[in-house]
Design an enzyme around this catalytic site. Structure first.
Site, mmCIF file in Angstrom:
data_model
loop_
_atom_site.group_PDB
_atom_site.id
_atom_site.type_symbol
_atom_site.label_atom_id
_atom_site.label_comp_id
_atom_site.label_asym_id
_atom_site.label_seq_id
_atom_site.Cartn_x
_atom_site.Cartn_y
_atom_site.Cartn_z
ATOM 1 N N ASP A 81 87.403 17.956 43.282
ATOM 2 C CA ASP A 81 87.584 17.969 41.827
ATOM 3 C C ASP A 81 86.213 18.091 41.149
ATOM 4 O O ASP A 81 85.276 17.373 41.513
ATOM 5 C CB ASP A 81 88.252 16.639 41.446
ATOM 6 C CG ASP A 81 88.725 16.588 40.015
ATOM 7 O OD1 ASP A 81 89.017 17.648 39.446
ATOM 8 O OD2 ASP A 81 88.817 15.459 39.473
ATOM 9 N N HIS A 82 86.077 18.983 40.174
ATOM 10 C CA HIS A 82 84.832 19.137 39.410
ATOM 11 C C HIS A 82 83.597 19.345 40.304
ATOM 12 O O HIS A 82 82.554 18.704 40.065
ATOM 13 C CB HIS A 82 84.586 17.928 38.487
ATOM 14 C CG HIS A 82 85.581 17.824 37.365
ATOM 15 N ND1 HIS A 82 85.544 18.636 36.253
ATOM 16 C CD2 HIS A 82 86.657 17.004 37.191
ATOM 17 C CE1 HIS A 82 86.550 18.317 35.443
ATOM 18 N NE2 HIS A 82 87.241 17.348 35.995
ATOM 19 N N HIS A 175 88.886 13.797 28.840
ATOM 20 C CA HIS A 175 88.888 12.920 30.009
ATOM 21 C C HIS A 175 88.745 11.447 29.622
ATOM 22 O O HIS A 175 87.992 11.114 28.722
ATOM 23 C CB HIS A 175 87.696 13.246 30.918
ATOM 24 C CG HIS A 175 87.851 14.500 31.710
ATOM 25 N ND1 HIS A 175 87.233 15.677 31.379
ATOM 26 C CD2 HIS A 175 88.539 14.756 32.845
ATOM 27 C CE1 HIS A 175 87.525 16.605 32.281
ATOM 28 N NE2 HIS A 175 88.312 16.079 33.176
ATOM 29 N N HIS A 203 93.379 19.163 32.595
ATOM 30 C CA HIS A 203 92.560 17.990 32.937
ATOM 31 C C HIS A 203 92.774 16.920 31.878
ATOM 32 O O HIS A 203 93.267 17.198 30.784
ATOM 33 C CB HIS A 203 91.079 18.384 33.002
ATOM 34 C CG HIS A 203 90.723 19.074 34.282
ATOM 35 N ND1 HIS A 203 89.912 18.512 35.240
ATOM 36 C CD2 HIS A 203 91.109 20.280 34.779
ATOM 37 C CE1 HIS A 203 89.790 19.341 36.257
ATOM 38 N NE2 HIS A 203 90.504 20.432 35.999
ATOM 39 N N GLY A 204 92.363 15.697 32.209
ATOM 40 C CA GLY A 204 92.462 14.602 31.239
ATOM 41 C C GLY A 204 93.905 14.273 30.884
ATOM 42 O O GLY A 204 94.211 13.895 29.752
ATOM 43 N N ASN A 225 96.112 16.941 36.083
ATOM 44 C CA ASN A 225 95.155 15.999 36.693
ATOM 45 C C ASN A 225 95.221 14.632 36.031
ATOM 46 O O ASN A 225 95.026 14.518 34.811
ATOM 47 C CB ASN A 225 93.725 16.499 36.490
ATOM 48 C CG ASN A 225 93.381 17.679 37.356
ATOM 49 O OD1 ASN A 225 94.270 18.362 37.874
ATOM 50 N ND2 ASN A 225 92.095 17.938 37.519
ATOM 51 N N THR A 228 92.398 8.372 35.161
ATOM 52 C CA THR A 228 92.232 7.086 34.484
ATOM 53 C C THR A 228 93.496 6.214 34.580
ATOM 54 O O THR A 228 93.384 5.008 34.822
ATOM 55 C CB THR A 228 91.869 7.339 33.003
ATOM 56 O OG1 THR A 228 90.707 8.174 32.990
ATOM 57 C CG2 THR A 228 91.568 6.056 32.270
HETATM 58 O O1 G3H Z 1 89.777 15.931 36.995
HETATM 59 C C1 G3H Z 1 90.375 14.852 36.791
HETATM 60 C C2 G3H Z 1 91.044 14.587 35.557
HETATM 61 O O2 G3H Z 1 90.898 15.577 34.632
HETATM 62 C C3 G3H Z 1 91.487 13.219 35.215
HETATM 63 O O3 G3H Z 1 91.413 12.911 33.839
HETATM 64 O O4 G3H Z 1 91.044 10.490 34.095
HETATM 65 O O5 G3H Z 1 91.517 11.470 31.881
HETATM 66 O O6 G3H Z 1 93.315 11.336 33.614
HETATM 67 P P1 G3H Z 1 91.863 11.477 33.311
HETATM 68 ZN ZN ZN Z 2 88.960 16.697 35.073
#
Ligand code: G3H
Ligand code: ZN
Length: 231
Positions: A81-82, A175, A203-204, A225, A228
């Site tokens: 990831d990333h 995120h 994402h996020g 994704n 959190t």
């Molecule tokens: O790449 C991982 C995510 O984009 C997780 O985002 O922690 O805001 O759910 P989040």
């Molecule tokens: Zn992400």
């Protein structure tokens, strides 16, 4: 069973579903995510982010997560990831990851295209699909990365030039939100998916209200994704 990103995302543009990618850090959470996926008979993506690979070397994480994936009764993708640069993505590919993300979203457009193209060639030479990002999904704390909504025409050009297999877009999430009140720009998403011919990634997704998560299954978003929320 171990699966690639393409294996699990290939039908997401035609059928109303999206595959969840959960950020995991070790045995306990990865095992719990797989057990939950087995319970609902869903494919799942185990995503290792910068924090995870700083804590445990990629080649060790790979052995652990690939082992768990191989024992699972549902398709499990082991995903970087990333990924921040060529070297990090190369390490994941050499270690057997079945999917990688390269994130050049903080770079100017031309540089994001150039670096993504190079890294995509490398991933494809391993026979592994790659996700990249256009526009930028920011962070609640902007010091970690600034946000910029995806321009649909840029998304089109980026997807064609880089030949990536999945494209992360910024359409309203940030995120690390701790409550589900992101405002998804469904019109922008619609415009993007008219122009881009690969599955899209959100994402996020911790910040997305449940009803919007459900609505997203009807769009070309094929990977959602979540980090959190489970942390
Ligand atoms: O790449 C991982 C995510 O984009 C997780 O985002 O922690 O805001 O759910 P989040
Ligand atoms: Zn992400």
């Amino acid at each position: 069973m171990l699966a690639t990103l393409t294996d699990v995302m290939k039908d997401t543009m035609k059928k109303p579903f999206a595959v969840p990618a959960f950020n995991v850090f070790g045995y306990e959470d990865a095992k719990a995510v797989i057990e939950a996926a087995e319970e609902v008979k869903s494919p799942v993506i185990l995503a290792t982010n910068k924090v995870a690979i700083a804590h445990m070397p990629i080649h060790i994480l790979a052995k652990l997560l690939i082992g768990l994936a191989e024992d699972a009764s549902v398709p499990v993708v082991v995903h970087l990831d990333h990924g921040k640069d060529y070297h990090t993505v190369a390490q994941a590919l050499k270690s057997g990851y079945s999917s990688v993300m390269y994130d050049g979203s903080q770079l100017p457009f031309e540089e994001n295209v150039r670096t993504t193209k190079e890294i995509t060639k490398m991933a494809h030479s391993f026979g592994i699909p790659i996700e990249a990002e256009i526009g930028s999904v920011g962070y609640v704390n902007p010091e970690l990365g600034k946000g910029m909504l995806t321009d649909p025409m840029e998304a089109k050009q980026f997807a064609v030039e880089t030949e990536v297999d999945a494209l992360a877009v910024a359409v309203g999430t940030v995120h690390r939100m701790e409550s589900q009140n992101a405002k998804i720009e469904f019109d922008r998403l619609e415009e993007i998916q008219q122009l881009v011919n690969v599955p899209l990634v959100m994402h996020g997704s911790t910040g997305i209200p449940d009803e919007d998560l459900e609505r997203l299954t009807e769009t070309n978003i094929g990977k959602v994704n979540i980090g959190t929320a489970i942390r």
